[in-house]
Motif scaffolding. Sequence first.
Motif: not given
Length: 326
Positions: A263-278
Amino acid sequence: MISMFGRAMRVLFAIAAALVLTPLAGSPAGAASLQPVGGFGTNPGALDMYVYVPDGLSAGAPAVVAIHGCGQDAATYHANSGWRRFADEWGFALIYPQQRQANNSSGCFNWFQSGDQSRDAGEPASIAQMLDHAVETYSLDSERAYVTGLSAGGAMTAIMLAAYPDRFAAGSVVAGLPYQCASDVASAFTCMNPGRNLSPSAWGDLVRGAHPGFDGPRPGVAIWHGTADDRVVSANATESAEQWTDAAGVPADPTDVTVIAPGATRTTYGEDAVRLYTVEGMGHGTPVDPGPNPDQCGSAAPNFLDTVCSAHHDAVFFGLDDGRTL
């Protein structure tokens, strides 16, 4: 007739109550390990400071500033969030700002007040002074300073990342809000629920305006949110991701999506500049996962929700697992 001041105070108390978290009954056993610190600076935000320095901590160790949510205090966050485990295992100091009842009756950091959103002013300035004092007193590495916080503390974390990008290498906004989502009491309710929708560039401009002279790399940002959060709705996570990707100058399209736990997802943006955990089905709180495994941490309690150990993922994101020992 109610005075204008009286009405304003009622609204102020209402917004604080809307963000309030359920406090724990009694002090946790680990609270004795915390040390209060006085005389850390001019303290314009009138906050209290606590530190946790593991025994035998080496000179040049990193520092993590951890900012509690409404209805909590430094001891509560230290005992339940899971950060103490990794401070002990990986060797870094913890700095806990603590709100005073005189500043906010519900113990919330005043993220929605214009006087507490700027560099060198109010509560952000007090927190920056805490970091400076700890770096000097405990011989910490000023280049390896990080910040995290829950709810109102998460919103204050966003303020610190925007206003002090030269002081923090990365941060983690847990169930928080974008920087300057609100600039007064009235707009705070809308930001919390249903959320405020701006373009990525408009959000990014707010961050860039927080320290106009800054031309270095932006701190890395992790964002945590539960899909069932009805206090600070998950739309704020989407807007935060738009804000920080734009501020970092990286594309808004994800570069990776990974399931880190059921149930937990990590979405990464750029070269790991931003992470969104849902976290699916999670309400309002800090994700924890009690247990002895290396990626587990924390204690389940009101507003510390048994799902996944966010402190572990954030500590790895910050690079605190690099073999540093006590």
